[in-house]
Design a protein around this motif. Sequence first.
Motif, mmCIF file in Angstrom:
data_model
loop_
_atom_site.group_PDB
_atom_site.id
_atom_site.type_symbol
_atom_site.label_atom_id
_atom_site.label_comp_id
_atom_site.label_asym_id
_atom_site.label_seq_id
_atom_site.Cartn_x
_atom_site.Cartn_y
_atom_site.Cartn_z
ATOM 1 N N THR A 147 -1.690 0.434 5.618
ATOM 2 C CA THR A 147 -1.939 -0.245 4.585
ATOM 3 C C THR A 147 -3.228 -0.731 4.422
ATOM 4 O O THR A 147 -3.667 -0.961 3.181
ATOM 5 N N SER A 148 -4.415 -0.224 4.769
ATOM 6 C CA SER A 148 -5.719 -0.341 4.761
ATOM 7 C C SER A 148 -6.194 0.922 3.756
ATOM 8 O O SER A 148 -7.017 0.223 3.138
ATOM 9 N N ILE A 149 -5.174 1.796 3.971
ATOM 10 C CA ILE A 149 -6.191 3.078 2.925
ATOM 11 C C ILE A 149 -4.756 2.220 1.650
ATOM 12 O O ILE A 149 -5.650 2.869 0.556
ATOM 13 N N THR A 150 -3.490 2.125 1.587
ATOM 14 C CA THR A 150 -2.491 2.156 0.587
ATOM 15 C C THR A 150 -3.782 0.902 0.052
ATOM 16 O O THR A 150 -3.917 0.978 -1.439
ATOM 17 N N LYS A 151 -3.958 0.213 0.395
ATOM 18 C CA LYS A 151 -4.583 -0.816 -0.595
ATOM 19 C C LYS A 151 -5.958 -0.577 -1.157
ATOM 20 O O LYS A 151 -5.998 -0.918 -2.414
ATOM 21 N N GLU A 152 -7.115 0.841 -0.535
ATOM 22 C CA GLU A 152 -7.823 1.013 -1.535
ATOM 23 C C GLU A 152 -7.229 1.746 -2.046
ATOM 24 O O GLU A 152 -8.076 2.092 -3.458
ATOM 25 N N VAL A 153 -6.554 2.542 -2.488
ATOM 26 C CA VAL A 153 -5.779 3.439 -3.516
ATOM 27 C C VAL A 153 -5.063 2.278 -4.774
ATOM 28 O O VAL A 153 -5.590 3.211 -5.230
ATOM 29 N N LEU A 154 -4.873 1.657 -3.887
ATOM 30 C CA LEU A 154 -4.081 0.691 -5.139
ATOM 31 C C LEU A 154 -5.569 -0.269 -6.092
ATOM 32 O O LEU A 154 -5.220 -0.171 -7.332
ATOM 33 N N LEU A 155 -5.955 -0.535 -5.214
ATOM 34 C CA LEU A 155 -7.515 -0.896 -5.672
ATOM 35 C C LEU A 155 -8.274 0.232 -7.056
ATOM 36 O O LEU A 155 -8.862 -0.596 -7.389
ATOM 37 N N ALA A 156 -8.051 1.620 -6.344
ATOM 38 C CA ALA A 156 -8.675 2.281 -7.282
ATOM 39 C C ALA A 156 -8.069 2.209 -8.692
ATOM 40 O O ALA A 156 -8.610 2.806 -10.048
ATOM 41 N N VAL A 157 -6.446 1.779 -9.070
ATOM 42 C CA VAL A 157 -6.027 2.184 -9.890
ATOM 43 C C VAL A 157 -6.910 1.380 -11.040
ATOM 44 O O VAL A 157 -6.956 0.005 -11.126
ATOM 45 N N PRO A 158 -7.099 1.837 -12.325
ATOM 46 C CA PRO A 158 -7.903 1.003 -14.072
ATOM 47 C C PRO A 158 -6.654 0.245 -14.137
ATOM 48 O O PRO A 158 -5.721 -0.090 -14.224
ATOM 49 N N GLN A 159 -7.274 -0.479 -14.223
ATOM 50 C CA GLN A 159 -7.379 -2.130 -14.825
ATOM 51 C C GLN A 159 -6.161 -1.811 -16.028
ATOM 52 O O GLN A 159 -5.697 -2.488 -16.118
ATOM 53 N N SER A 160 -7.092 -1.147 -16.718
ATOM 54 C CA SER A 160 -6.616 -1.301 -18.252
ATOM 55 C C SER A 160 -5.513 -0.412 -17.898
ATOM 56 O O SER A 160 -4.482 -0.653 -19.226
#
Lengths: 279, 320
Positions: B185-198
């Motif tokens: 969960t915590s690594i996936t969270k980091e990965v998802l946060l890295a998705v560009p807002q655009s």
Amino acid sequence: MNGMRTRSIKNVGMMLLMGIATLLVLTPLILVFYQIVKMGAGSINLAFFTQIPNPPGETGGGMANGIAGSAILILMASIFGVPTGIFGALYLSEYEGNRLASVIRFSADVLSGVPSIITGLVAYTLIVVPMHGFSALAGAFALGLIMIPIVLRTTEEQLKMVPVTLREASLALGVPFWRTTLLVTLRSGMKGIVTGILLSIARVAGETAPLLFTSLGNQFWSKKLTEPMAALPLQIFSFAIAPYDDWHRLAWGGALVLVVIMFVVSLAARWFGREKSTG
Amino acid sequence: MSHDEEVRDARFAGRFDGDRIFKGITLGFALTVILILLLMAAGMAVEALPAMKRFGWKFVSGSDWDAVQGSFGALPYIWGSIVSSALAIIAATPLSVGTAIFITELAPRKLGGAIASLVELLAAIPSVIYGLWGVVVMAPWLQKTVEPFLIEHFGFLPLFRGPPYGVGMLAAIFIIMIMIIPIITSITKEVLLAVPQSQKEAAVALGATKWEMIRMAVLPYGRSGILGAVILGLGRAIGETMAVTMVIGNTPQISLSLLDPAYTMPSVIANEFAEATSKLHSSALMEIGLILLALTLIINITARVLIWSVTSKQSAGGRR
């Protein structure tokens, strides 16, 4: 609009599924935590911190030797693991960009993923076999091996955050590079490095597997570092699998003490980390 | 040698060579990491050699484990490790990814943050404590509630045959799941946060619902990173020792039923190594350790490469 309805139903359905997944994930985790506090709190008294375990069948007793043993093992592991990690990190951050550094960085990441029981096997081969016996030293060596990659990587991250201008200011004053590194770079990153050290301590405090055939455990007080030594996680393990209720009670008490120690250390680590970002 | 270093070296040429000594010392410490890895592999290989010579490939295909007779086949342990970790990871992945999506995309910022730090806090609880909980609380619950239910309703499947022991493969799968979910969960969270807002805004601008945005913009972008997180979780699962040892029942057998006791590679090392009396016995356990090390190295290297590939993409794409 065509299919808008199905799309929004699907949307709501998926949102619900995510929420359910979160609940399913949190329930057992909270349950574990609740039970540690509930069962542990009932087992803790003064004797828990001052006495050693009683023989099976007798009630009472405590885990004083395990708590002290864990403290000693962690201290010895830190003496060996922390400097190795910090000096290694100095190389990685100050001489970065070469190929060797990335190989080392990669090895550290891989090393931190090696199961801790294998670290125990390595400590057994390197320390227990040559010394002809289980010992606290071997246990501390195994824990130190686990600390190295954690300290190394967190320290490197911290050192990289120290502004280049600080280093340049020192170099411009004619301070040799090595003194600049030790007195300016390392010092500036100190708070973050302490955070890393505390986190690595919190991590190894609960390690059991690497101690099974190194430090081995001890029902009594250890007098020498070359003897088997008790450790809190080892005692929790052997008491948990024993068939005596009173030993289960001690195991829960040990679990609570261990969790509290680890949370305090982690909180201290976060507190240090926060100081850094505001200051 | 980089340009900077040449300049540095030239500047202090002819003076006390503290820099060179310093570089040497730090390099020495840094190299210990590689040295440890090499020592691990080499030391264990040497110790495992007697068992390798004696049994050859039969070691991994044989299922007879008898310390008294001096006959060692590791198949039940390999089977137990692979089945328990594989099933745990299959069950844990959707739950972890769902939770990570809930934290990053759905929950209000404060609630998401609270859940995330709770999950991280619980990831720090040591294995032996999960084991204690597993053996005192979870196993009796499985034995009295879950397993009788499974036997009654799904007993026709070979998966749920036999008496309810409480401890066994099912208990191991549950405990491994509980322990690896926080990590994934915590690594996936980091990965998802890295998705560009655009990317997300583009999907929403095209009229996507929230779920469609997640499915079309967020998940594809983070796919290899999530895969890395799952593989890293697999590495944890397969090396998980204490909690599994306490709930799996420690019986070296290959059974299709999830209710039966089983055994894993780390567990047999944990249980038998300190008491192994014959040279061959400890050598056989070392060989199991070596197989475990090889598996975790392959798993970890794969996961690192995947996560690194996302991190490098992230620095190009920008962070939200």
